[in-house]
Design an enzyme around this catalytic site. Structure first.
Site, PDB file in Angstrom:
ATOM      1  N   LYS A 132      -9.310 -73.593  27.356  1.00 12.82           N
ATOM      2  CA  LYS A 132     -10.643 -73.954  27.863  1.00 12.82           C
ATOM      3  C   LYS A 132     -11.020 -73.041  29.034  1.00 12.82           C
ATOM      4  CE  LYS A 132     -10.102 -78.791  26.430  1.00 12.82           C
ATOM      5  NZ  LYS A 132      -9.745 -80.168  26.788  1.00 12.82           N
ATOM      6  N   GLN A 167      -7.697 -83.821  31.779  1.00 12.14           N
ATOM      7  CA  GLN A 167      -7.018 -83.701  30.495  1.00 12.14           C
ATOM      8  C   GLN A 167      -6.176 -84.949  30.209  1.00 12.14           C
ATOM      9  OE1 GLN A 167      -7.611 -81.257  28.309  1.00 12.14           O
ATOM     10  NE2 GLN A 167      -6.176 -82.022  26.798  1.00 12.14           N
ATOM     11  N   ASP A 197     -16.789 -84.358  29.343  1.00 10.92           N
ATOM     12  CA  ASP A 197     -16.021 -84.871  28.209  1.00 10.92           C
ATOM     13  C   ASP A 197     -16.733 -86.053  27.540  1.00 10.92           C
ATOM     14  OD1 ASP A 197     -13.679 -83.690  27.299  1.00 10.92           O
ATOM     15  OD2 ASP A 197     -12.460 -84.470  28.950  1.00 10.92           O
TER      16      ASP A 197
END
Ligand code: GUN
Length: 295
Positions: free
Chosen positions: A52, A96, A119
């Site tokens: 990412k 994450q 997200d």
């Protein structure tokens, strides 16, 4: 058989974002900035987050990787989140998952400022998505919708069977595909570990989205001719012959299912690269929405 090439499509999307960022720069506007919080040293998570961050650099988005010790306390992690919420340079950030067991994941995700939640895991974004309001859509389902859209796969009136009810993929894609709009208007069945006679359902499906995490679970005898298959699985399977000591397997027994399918995503090179592209898209959106609020 049509290969739904996520790698190529993600590349196109990243070029579009790169151009949008270049235009912002030319106009003297801020460069989008993504931060990623990684707790601990899980191999797969390190790979994903690294990917990412590298993608950001390639297309001219600023990125910051915040690596924290596996044994960090929940309070210290929450303090880090608060500092990201308050930092005007950061447009969006992700934490994450999975987090270590001693940390309450729900509490952490609730602490993320919804306007920076690229997200789309905060209940406010999830609720807004479900109500068809402007929201951040989680990157994996967003990527699946974008792939179906760009390949002009008809979904209206079709029976889509989603396998897996995770908050990150199965549940949101089942909502999105049943909504009005692009890659929508499908009749969706959400199947999961308690579903009885899954095969009877998948045999009826025009479209199957498999987000289960069991390598090569979906076999040719479970699908009808002409099916469209989206494989979200990415499981590391130990393989002594492979250089890394493992190979990546999807949820779908690719060769045999591809032989019956009208269209299918490969693993790797399908949904995975799309997820990264859509996270970058969400970061650009966060930056644009912030500007719109300031004006
Ligand atoms: N872990 C697995 N998928 C994801 C994702 O899309 N975002 C984050 N933050 N963690 C994940």
């Amino acid at each position: 058989m049509l290969l739904l090439d996520g790698k190529k499509t993600a590349q196109q999307i990243k070029e579009e974002i790169q151009e949008a960022v270049r235009l912002r720069k030319a106009k003297g506007l801020r460069i989008p900035h993504l931060a990623a919080v990684l707790v601990g040293n899980d191999g797969a998570s390190l790979t994903y987050v690294g990917s990412k961050v590298r993608s950001c650099e390639r297309i001219g988005i600023h990125s910051t990787l915040i690596q924290l010790e596996e044994n960090i306390t929940e309070e210290a992690l929450l303090a880090q989140i608060e500092s990201l919420n308050a930092n005007p340079d950061i447009d969006g950030y992700i934490v994450q998952l999975p987090l270590p067991k001693h940390i309450d994941e729900q509490r952490v995700l609730l602490a993320v400022a919804p306007e920076k939640d690229v997200d789309g895991f905060h209940p406010l974004n999830f609720g807004r998505m479900a109500l068809e309001l402007e929201a951040f859509i989680p990157a994996t389902p967003f990527g699946i919708i974008e792939l179906l859209k760009r390949y002009q796969i008809p979904t209206s009136g079709k029976h889509c069977v989603v396998i897996g009810r995770s908050h990150i993929v199965g549940r949101p894609i089942s909502i999105l595909m049943s909504q009005k709009g692009p890659a929508g208007n499908a009749t969706v069945t959400l199947a999961h570990s308690r579903t009885e006679n899954l095969k009877a359902l998948t045999l009826q499906a025009d479209i199957i989205v498999s987000a289960l995490g069991i390598p090569e679970f979906l076999k040719a005898d479970m699908v009808k001719d002409g099916v469209i298959v989206i494989d979200v699985g990415i499981t590391r399977v130990p393989d002594a012959a492979a250089t890394k000591g493992y190979v990546i397997k999807g949820d779908v027994a690719y060769e045999e299912v591809a032989a019956k399918a009208q269209a299918i995503t490969p693993v790797p090179g399908g949904v995975g690269p799309m997820t990264i592209a859509m996270l970058l898209e969400n970061t650009l959106l966060a930056c644009q929405r912030k500007d719109a609020l300031a004006n």
